[in-house]
Scaffold this motif. Structure first.
Motif, PDB file in Angstrom:
ATOM      1  N   LYS A 134       0.832  -1.207   0.000  1.00 29.02           N
ATOM      2  CA  LYS A 134       0.000   0.000   0.000  1.00 29.02           C
ATOM      3  C   LYS A 134       0.864   1.254   0.000  1.00 29.02           C
ATOM      4  O   LYS A 134       0.693   2.165   0.807  1.00 29.02           O
ATOM      5  N   HIS A 135       1.827   1.277  -0.918  1.00 23.63           N
ATOM      6  CA  HIS A 135       2.693   2.436  -1.145  1.00 23.63           C
ATOM      7  C   HIS A 135       3.570   2.757   0.069  1.00 23.63           C
ATOM      8  O   HIS A 135       3.977   3.899   0.270  1.00 23.63           O
ATOM      9  N   ALA A 136       3.855   1.780   0.893  1.00 29.80           N
ATOM     10  CA  ALA A 136       4.741   1.994   2.040  1.00 29.80           C
ATOM     11  C   ALA A 136       5.611   0.761   2.230  1.00 29.80           C
ATOM     12  O   ALA A 136       5.184  -0.363   1.978  1.00 29.80           O
ATOM     13  N   MET A 137       6.836   0.990   2.686  1.00 36.25           N
ATOM     14  CA  MET A 137       7.739  -0.112   2.949  1.00 36.25           C
ATOM     15  C   MET A 137       7.461  -0.669   4.341  1.00 36.25           C
ATOM     16  O   MET A 137       7.416   0.076   5.326  1.00 36.25           O
ATOM     17  N   GLU A 138       7.263  -1.971   4.412  1.00 32.26           N
ATOM     18  CA  GLU A 138       6.998  -2.605   5.686  1.00 32.26           C
ATOM     19  C   GLU A 138       7.942  -3.782   5.891  1.00 32.26           C
ATOM     20  O   GLU A 138       8.264  -4.499   4.954  1.00 32.26           O
ATOM     21  N   ALA A 139       8.390  -3.962   7.120  1.00 29.99           N
ATOM     22  CA  ALA A 139       9.259  -5.086   7.434  1.00 29.99           C
ATOM     23  C   ALA A 139       8.450  -6.368   7.482  1.00 29.99           C
ATOM     24  O   ALA A 139       7.347  -6.397   8.025  1.00 29.99           O
ATOM     25  N   THR A 140       8.965  -7.409   6.879  1.00 27.05           N
ATOM     26  CA  THR A 140       8.278  -8.686   6.905  1.00 27.05           C
ATOM     27  C   THR A 140       8.943  -9.659   7.873  1.00 27.05           C
ATOM     28  O   THR A 140       8.267 -10.360   8.605  1.00 27.05           O
ATOM     29  N   LYS A 141      10.281  -9.685   7.908  1.00 23.16           N
ATOM     30  CA  LYS A 141      10.975 -10.598   8.814  1.00 23.16           C
ATOM     31  C   LYS A 141      12.456 -10.240   8.884  1.00 23.16           C
ATOM     32  O   LYS A 141      13.003  -9.583   7.989  1.00 23.16           O
ATOM     33  N   ILE A 142      13.087 -10.656   9.954  1.00 26.44           N
ATOM     34  CA  ILE A 142      14.528 -10.523  10.104  1.00 26.44           C
ATOM     35  C   ILE A 142      15.173 -11.788   9.561  1.00 26.44           C
ATOM     36  O   ILE A 142      14.612 -12.880   9.663  1.00 26.44           O
ATOM     37  N   TYR A 143      16.330 -11.642   8.964  1.00 29.19           N
ATOM     38  CA  TYR A 143      17.039 -12.770   8.378  1.00 29.19           C
ATOM     39  C   TYR A 143      17.296 -13.815   9.460  1.00 29.19           C
ATOM     40  O   TYR A 143      18.129 -13.629  10.355  1.00 29.19           O
ATOM     41  N   ASP A 144      16.573 -14.913   9.406  1.00 30.19           N
ATOM     42  CA  ASP A 144      16.534 -15.883  10.496  1.00 30.19           C
ATOM     43  C   ASP A 144      17.879 -16.519  10.843  1.00 30.19           C
ATOM     44  O   ASP A 144      18.204 -16.641  12.034  1.00 30.19           O
ATOM     45  N   PRO A 145      18.681 -16.977   9.869  1.00 33.38           N
ATOM     46  CA  PRO A 145      19.933 -17.652  10.258  1.00 33.38           C
ATOM     47  C   PRO A 145      20.807 -16.822  11.200  1.00 33.38           C
ATOM     48  O   PRO A 145      21.323 -17.337  12.202  1.00 33.38           O
ATOM     49  N   LEU A 146      20.970 -15.533  10.893  1.00 33.25           N
ATOM     50  CA  LEU A 146      21.798 -14.688  11.749  1.00 33.25           C
ATOM     51  C   LEU A 146      21.088 -14.359  13.066  1.00 33.25           C
ATOM     52  O   LEU A 146      21.711 -14.343  14.130  1.00 33.25           O
ATOM     53  N   HIS A 147      19.802 -14.093  13.006  1.00 34.42           N
ATOM     54  CA  HIS A 147      19.070 -13.748  14.223  1.00 34.42           C
ATOM     55  C   HIS A 147      19.128 -14.897  15.239  1.00 34.42           C
ATOM     56  O   HIS A 147      19.297 -14.666  16.443  1.00 34.42           O
ATOM     57  N   HIS A 148      18.998 -16.125  14.751  1.00 36.91           N
ATOM     58  CA  HIS A 148      19.074 -17.279  15.657  1.00 36.91           C
ATOM     59  C   HIS A 148      20.458 -17.417  16.277  1.00 36.91           C
ATOM     60  O   HIS A 148      20.595 -17.782  17.448  1.00 36.91           O
ATOM     61  N   ILE A 149      21.502 -17.114  15.493  1.00 34.82           N
ATOM     62  CA  ILE A 149      22.869 -17.143  16.038  1.00 34.82           C
ATOM     63  C   ILE A 149      23.029 -16.058  17.093  1.00 34.82           C
ATOM     64  O   ILE A 149      23.620 -16.283  18.162  1.00 34.82           O
ATOM     65  N   PHE A 150      22.500 -14.871  16.818  1.00 34.10           N
ATOM     66  CA  PHE A 150      22.584 -13.778  17.784  1.00 34.10           C
ATOM     67  C   PHE A 150      21.935 -14.177  19.108  1.00 34.10           C
ATOM     68  O   PHE A 150      22.468 -13.903  20.186  1.00 34.10           O
ATOM     69  N   LEU A 151      20.765 -14.818  19.023  1.00 35.51           N
ATOM     70  CA  LEU A 151      20.064 -15.241  20.232  1.00 35.51           C
ATOM     71  C   LEU A 151      20.854 -16.306  20.989  1.00 35.51           C
ATOM     72  O   LEU A 151      21.005 -16.245  22.213  1.00 35.51           O
ATOM     73  N   LYS A 152      21.374 -17.271  20.269  1.00 36.28           N
ATOM     74  CA  LYS A 152      22.050 -18.395  20.908  1.00 36.28           C
ATOM     75  C   LYS A 152      23.318 -17.971  21.629  1.00 36.28           C
ATOM     76  O   LYS A 152      23.605 -18.447  22.733  1.00 36.28           O
ATOM     77  N   TYR A 153      24.067 -17.035  21.020  1.00 39.50           N
ATOM     78  CA  TYR A 153      25.376 -16.690  21.570  1.00 39.50           C
ATOM     79  C   TYR A 153      25.403 -15.324  22.256  1.00 39.50           C
ATOM     80  O   TYR A 153      26.475 -14.791  22.537  1.00 39.50           O
TER      81      TYR A 153
END
Length: 282
Positions: A191-210
């Motif tokens: 609808k003529h606006a940029m919206e976030a859909t998701k964070i790049y999961d592989p890196l986000h999961h590494i960030f959480l784990k470590y």
């Protein structure tokens, strides 16, 4: 003689008042100095660093930006600069800053988006004044950018993810900041606006784990700051973002990292605060 006798009580009373004021001032100073000294000591133990994104800036904007950075670096005794760049050591801002501005002749930790042409990731460990460590971990998002919309990274990206996990597992620093050029948020136009859909999961999961605390990159569709599951995603605007020409000043303390975005008018446009958290996911 009578007149002199009448003056003596007045002189003694004045002296008594002066002595009392001196004693009161001394007591006030003595009682107040530990608090002031304590605050000053805590401030002295804080570590300051800058992060900046070059973008495609004209030379006059680069010069203005470097002058601002040098002024802030002098005031806060900045220890290093994180340069969010796709050019690596060939970045013109890095070259001009370390050549022409004395206060910026400090370590510059520069990202690269080489798309697998060469190794572009690194680990820099900084000893903090409060006997702790800060990890600055640069990743080469060029090898990951093409797979941001996919669930699995490429072979080159997988190698880098394995290096990142091995590096994080081998360190025990209290603060961990990962730096890359591309933002890790996938955006779509709705609808003529940029919206976030998701964070790049592989890196986000590494960030959480470590126990990674923050990810620094250029600004994406989510704006300056996004907090997701305790991880701060901080974006550095370029001159094409909201027509701003500025940088981030970061203050690292034992319990928090405070980031200030300073624009071309030397104004703090926004301020974010990230508290230290446990590594429950490890």
């Amino acid at each position: 003689m009578m007149g002199n006798g009448r003056d003596r009580p007045s002189w003694a009373f004045t002296l008594l008042i002066q002595v009392s004021l001196c004693i009161a001032l001394y007591i006030a100073f003595y009682l107040g100095s530990p608090q002031r000294s304590g605050n000053g000591t805590r401030r002295a133990l804080d570590l300051y660093f800058l992060s900046v994104r070059v973008g495609h800036r004209p030379s006059n904007q680069q010069t203005q930006l470097l002058k601002q950075m040098e002024k802030v670096a002098k005031i806060h005794k900045v220890k290093f600069v994180v340069n969010v760049s796709e050019f690596g050591k060939d970045d013109p801002l890095l070259l001009n800053g370390t050549l022409h501005f004395p206060s910026l002749k400090i370590p510059w930790y520069t990202t690269r988006a080489s798309e697998g042409q060469e190794i572009g990731y690194f680990l820099k460990q900084i000893t903090l004044p409060h006997e702790q460590m800060l990890d600055i971990i640069g990743i080469d998002t060029g090898s990951l950018h093409g797979s941001l919309h996919m669930k699995q990274p490429s072979d080159t990206g997988s190698d880098q993810l394995h290096w990142l996990m091995k590096t994080l597992a081998a360190t025990d620093s209290k603060w961990r900041i990962v730096v890359g050029y591309h933002p890790l948020v996938v955006c779509e136009e709705r609808k003529h606006a940029m919206e976030a859909t998701k964070i790049y999961d592989p890196l986000h999961h590494i960030f959480l784990k470590y126990g990674v605390n923050a990810y620094l990159s250029k600004q994406g569709c989510t704006g300056h700051y996004t907090l997701n599951e305790g991880i701060a995603y901080i974006g550095n605007p370029g001159n094409t973002d909201e027509n701003q020409n500025g940088f981030l000043l970061h203050r690292v303390t034992p319990l928090e990292i405070v980031s200030y975005y300073i624009n071309s008018a030397n104004e703090v446009v926004f301020k974010s605060k990230l508290h230290q958290r446990g590594r429950e996911a490890m």
